[in-house]
Motif scaffolding. Structure first.
Motif, PDB file in Angstrom:
ATOM      1  N   GLY A  68      48.461  22.822  60.531  1.00  0.00           N
ATOM      2  CA  GLY A  68      48.656  23.283  59.277  1.00  0.00           C
ATOM      3  C   GLY A  68      47.439  22.743  58.513  1.00  0.00           C
ATOM      4  N   ALA A  72      49.817  19.512  54.585  1.00  0.00           N
ATOM      5  CA  ALA A  72      50.914  20.192  54.687  1.00  0.00           C
ATOM      6  C   ALA A  72      52.268  19.415  55.084  1.00  0.00           C
ATOM      7  CB  ALA A  72      50.657  21.185  56.091  1.00  0.00           C
ATOM      8  N   LYS A  74      52.153  17.363  57.965  1.00  0.00           N
ATOM      9  CA  LYS A  74      52.297  17.170  59.435  1.00  0.00           C
ATOM     10  C   LYS A  74      52.784  15.802  60.015  1.00  0.00           C
ATOM     11  CE  LYS A  74      47.999  18.778  59.990  1.00  0.00           C
ATOM     12  NZ  LYS A  74      47.775  18.943  58.409  1.00  0.00           N
ATOM     13  N   ARG A 208      53.849  25.587  62.801  1.00  0.00           N
ATOM     14  CA  ARG A 208      52.907  25.852  62.023  1.00  0.00           C
ATOM     15  C   ARG A 208      53.121  25.884  60.606  1.00  0.00           C
ATOM     16  NH1 ARG A 208      48.498  27.565  64.836  1.00  0.00           N
ATOM     17  NH2 ARG A 208      48.934  27.955  67.203  1.00  0.00           N
ATOM     18  N   ALA A 209      51.888  26.562  59.939  1.00  0.00           N
ATOM     19  CA  ALA A 209      52.176  26.275  58.489  1.00  0.00           C
ATOM     20  C   ALA A 209      53.029  26.742  57.881  1.00  0.00           C
ATOM     21  CB  ALA A 209      50.731  26.904  57.695  1.00  0.00           C
ATOM     22  N   ASN A 330      42.302  25.982  59.042  1.00  0.00           N
ATOM     23  CA  ASN A 330      43.212  25.826  58.296  1.00  0.00           C
ATOM     24  C   ASN A 330      42.820  25.701  56.789  1.00  0.00           C
ATOM     25  OD1 ASN A 330      45.754  26.734  59.053  1.00  0.00           O
ATOM     26  ND2 ASN A 330      45.866  25.003  60.787  1.00  0.00           N
TER      27      ASN A 330
END
Length: 900
Positions: A68, A72, A74, A208-209, A330
């Motif tokens: 991401g 984000a 993560k 993922r994002a 990203n």
């Protein structure tokens, strides 16, 4: 606690490998313990259980990817998850120097030792920063493969490891370590690993994002941790603006906490001057190369872009590889498919603000370049948006007119958007196209005087300079509308003839692209002819539109034409046909994707007015009032003569039925100024006045009001005959009825009233048999249509006839109470005929029942074991069939129809 564990592990390892080797990396620098320690989580960190559950799958697959954009969430997600695991977790935060294999593997071995997974002396240590011995990797993989319990290795910020050889070595160890290793990569970019192989084999866990983004409910919970209370609808708006970006939400929460009104701040904060801007400019924009920064700033003026469009704005040719790289990194550049991209909305806001500071004065020029490029590609909506943003109103208006898209200001698809866009048009902007747009806007909003002034100015310019056929056809369309709004059939017919000639000059692809132009022309012509009382000519034009193949751009002309056709049928006495056409029109307007088109309110309203008038004829007065209430907002701004006269007619009839004669007379005046008076509007106004005089005991005055009525207006002629009879002139009443042209155009609403007048004349002449036969004939015709009003208006004379057999039997159950069982009350069936154009399916009934129980869409889905999208589809179908737009309207309509 983590630091203590690292220290203990270092002590154990030092006893086996020697003190010096474990203190420094291959560069001779001491190992940094912060790189191998789990990051700490603040008190405001929100654990999102759905992500933790998904991440638990990492224990079952060799490779996991947390991918991401910056901020984000993560790293904190991985750290929070890792802290709760029972098996050993080796954590390593990558840095730029880890591109050298020796440094990377030295730190990874140190991270393994720190979590209690000591490497044996057989593995050894990298002695050089730039390389690592293959034997070390093979020995490490073999030892990991022999473990009973797998070790979890989390490599955070793995995007910093850009050396291909490190990726190859990592893949080698992962493959040969087997079940002894679970590798978790936390990265902004796609790692240089064969992800497709792991994905195909079912050996890859991916977050993922899109999944990392906060939901509105999670945003509410996050804000609560920051001491902020925000309703879900406000959180939904914030999530929409930030796309659920974790860092953006946290930074907004921190800033809002220092604001006097946090909710207002979160709704209205200026992205370009916020801590969010500082974060994104530092973490994303300034990390890019100069050419990428320039591209990002320039494309920030666009909602979406492709490489060619980006090249047009940068005046370079390298946009494609830059955009591909930004997306893979990203860098808040989202790929939409087919080489089209868009910026994260918040990032776009910040870049636009930064653009104005860094390159002042460039923004309008960028919009102009974008508009010109988009026009060449045939993308009109975006062309207009960028043309308006550039301030070049001549170009923007020309683009709309040359595309023959003037009708979109009236069809409902984009009318509101276009109206708002051109509302900002500079008053100094000149040219035939700008005046045509001004005229269209004014006419669509019912300002006929100003609209005609702009239209006249445009016509003068069109005559003085060579222009394309599209502009002339647009002018003809507005002329037809002007004829309609001014009640001038001559003007509308002339415009239609001109348009017919011009359509031969306009390219066929433009006409095919904009079928709404022809549909609107014929609708305007048909409406004007209807106003003038030329029903059959109006029917021909309107029926052509109603039979037009379905499509979003012609929804409203079709619906309006069906409403007008229903009005013609109603005025000819065919109330059943009128109701069916009106229902079909209302149903058409309620189909998915449609919306109310323009401020004049002429669309949708005509059909509802016909339904209200039909309800009055059936003596369903509450229903008629409800339908009229739905048209209040429409009629309040309606400047269309037919709509205004139809509303006046329906409202006056309802007031008469309720016994408010004086008020009905006032309501019967439509207040329309027209070039040509409408014979039927004038006749209906006279009918109401006559009925008021009759109700107040002035039959002579009632007959006098209708003195000029002839058989060309059947409904009016019948009412005039009734007034003459009440005035003691039965012969004149019969003569007037006989003058009605027998063209087969009059329906039951007219013929039933005529029968009753003749029956009363016969009864007065002592011919009871003929009177009874005529009443029987009227009952038979009226029963099929549930036409009650003529019999109620004929009281008290008709009461004695209805009390005798077989007439009583004909009237029972719909006009008079039917037979009942002992102890049961007698009643008349007052249920209206169904307002449902199509029957509801069983599943639609199920959804409707739960809707009435105040269940949400999600609750209905769960209760019926359906997906939310399926429930939404059923709801759209229910709304269309019930001719409503909202949940509470659907429930109310369904209860009225006894569907619940």
């Amino acid at each position: 606690m983590v630091v203590s564990a690292v220290a203990d592990a270092d002590d154990r390892a030092q006893r086996t490998a020697g003190p010096t080797a474990l203190c420094v990396d291959p560069l001779g620098d001491p190992f940094l313990r912060t790189r191998i320690a789990l990051p700490s989580r603040s008190a405001t960190y929100l654990r999102r259980q759905r992500l933790v559950r998904h991440l638990d799958q990492a224990l079952q697959t060799p490779l996991t990817l947390l991918n991401g954009e910056a901020g984000a969430g993560k790293t904190l997600l991985a750290a929070d998850w890792a802290a709760g695991l029972r098996q050993p977790v080796a954590w390593l935060t990558a840095e730029e120097g880890d591109g050298r294999p020796g440094v990377f593997w030295a730190y990874l071995l140190q991270a393994l030792r720190a979590c209690g997974v000591p490497a044996s002396g057989a593995i050894g240590l990298p002695s050089e920063a730039a390389r690592v011995d293959h034997k070390l990797l093979a020995t490490l993989a073999a030892e990991l493969n022999e473990r009973d319990q797998p070790v979890v290795v989390v490599l955070d910020e793995y995007d910093r490891v850009i050396a291909p050889e490190v990726a190859e070595q990592l893949e080698f160890v992962l493959h040969h370590a087997g079940a002894g290793l679970r590798l978790v990569l936390v990265s902004r970019t796609e790692p240089l690993l064969p992800l497709h192989r792991y994905r195909t084999a079912g050996e890859l866990t991916e977050i993922r994002a899109a999944e990392l983004a906060f939901t509105p409910e999670e945003a509410v919970a996050l804000l609560e941790l920051h001491g902020l209370g925000l309703p879900v609808h406000a959180a939904r708006a914030l999530v929409g603006r930030t796309r659920g970006w974790a860092a953006g939400l946290r930074l907004c929460a921190l800033a809002a906490g220092e604001s006097a009104d946090p909710e207002v701040y979160l709704k209205e904060f200026e992205a370009g001057s916020s801590t969010v801007a500082d974060f994104l400019l530092a973490e994303v924009l300034k990390r890019q190369k100069e050419e990428a920064q320039d591209l990002l700033l320039r494309v920030s003026v666009l909602q979406r872009f492709c490489p060619d469009l980006a090249n047009a704005l940068t005046e370079r040719t390298d946009a494609e590889p830059i955009l591909v790289g930004l997306h893979r990194a990203n860098a808040f550049v989202e790929h939409l498919g087919h080489s089209w991209y868009r910026l994260h909305p918040l990032f776009g806001e910040i870049l636009r603000a930064h653009l104005r500071v860094r390159l002042p004065g460039l923004e309008p020029a960028l919009h102009r370049r974008a508009a010109q490029w988009l026009l060449s590609c045939g993308s009109l909506p975006e062309t207009l948006a960028h043309g308006a943003a550039s301030g070049d109103w001549g170009f923007t208006a020309d683009a709309l007119i040359d595309d023959l898209a003037i009708g979109q200001l009236f069809t409902g698809l984009r009318s509101g958007e276009l109206d708002q866009l051109f509302a900002g048009m500079d008053l100094k902007a000149a040219g035939p196209a700008t005046d045509l747009v001004r005229a269209a806007r004014e006419l669509s909003q019912g300002d006929v005087e100003r609209g005609l002034s702009h239209l006249h100015h445009a016509e003068e310019q069109l005559a003085a300079a060579p222009v394309g056929a599209a502009a002339k056809l647009s002018c003809a369309l507005l002329e037809a509308l002007a004829g309609r709004l001014t009640g001038s059939p001559e003007r509308a017919e002339k415009a239609a003839e001109t348009a017919d000639e011009l359509q031969r000059e306009v390219p066929g692809e433009l006409l095919d692209k904009h079928p709404e132009v022809t549909a609107l022309l014929l609708t305007h012509l048909g409406s004007t002819l209807l106003w003038a009382g030329r029903f059959e000519e109006a029917r021909t034009a309107l029926a052509t539109v109603a039979d037009t193949p379905g499509g979003p751009s012609t929804v409203f002309p079709r619906e309006e034409s069906m409403g007008h056709l229903a009005l013609i049928d109603y005025m000819n006495g065919w109330i059943g046909r009128a109701e069916r056409k009106a229902l079909a029109g209302v149903s058409e307007a309620g189909r998915p994707g449609s919306s109310r088109p323009c401020a004049d309110g002429s669309v949708t309203g005509t059909g509802l007015l016909v339904l209200a008038a039909v309800a009055v004829d059936r003596d369903e007065l509450d229903r008629a009032q409800a339908l009229l209430h739905e048209t209040v907002l429409l009629s309040a701004t309606a400047h269309d003569p037919v709509m205004a006269a139809g509303h006046a007619m329906a409202r006056a009839r309802l007031l008469l039925a309720r016994g408010n004669a004086r008020t009905a007379v006032e309501a019967a005046d439509p207040g329309v100024r027209a070039v040509v008076p409408s014979p039927w509007a004038m006749s209906h106004e006279a009918l109401v006045a006559s009925a008021a005089h009759l109700a107040e005991g002035r039959p002579d005055r009632a007959a006098e009001v209708l003195q000029g009525v002839s058989g060309d207006q059947p409904a009016c002629a019948v009412e005039a005959a009734r007034a003459l009879l009440a005035a003691g002139r039965p012969g004149a009443a019969v003569d007037l009825l006989d003058s009605i042209a027998p063209r087969g155009q009059t329906g039951p609403a007219v013929s039933v009233r005529a029968c009753l007048v003749r029956a009363q004349v016969a009864d007065g002449a002592g011919d009871a048999a003929t009177a009874r036969r005529l009443v029987e004939q009227a009952l038979l015709s009226a029963r099929r249509e549930r036409l009650r009003r003529p019999f109620l208006d004929a009281r008290p004379w008709i009461s004695s006839f209805l009390s005798t057999e077989p007439l009583r039997e004909l009237a029972e159950g719909w006009l008079m109470p039917g037979p009942s069982r002992p102890g049961e009350p007698t009643s008349v069936d007052e249920r209206p005929l169904s307002l449902v154009a199509e029957e509801l399916s069983r599943r639609e009934h199920d959804v409707l029942e739960r809707l009435a129980g105040m269940m949400s869409t999600e609750e209905i889905a769960a209760d019926l074991y359906l997906s939310v999208n399926t429930v939404k589809t059923h709801l759209k179908s229910v709304y269309r069939k019930l001719a409503v737009n909202r949940r509470n309207e659907a429930v109310r309509r369904a209860r009225d129809l006894k569907l619940l």
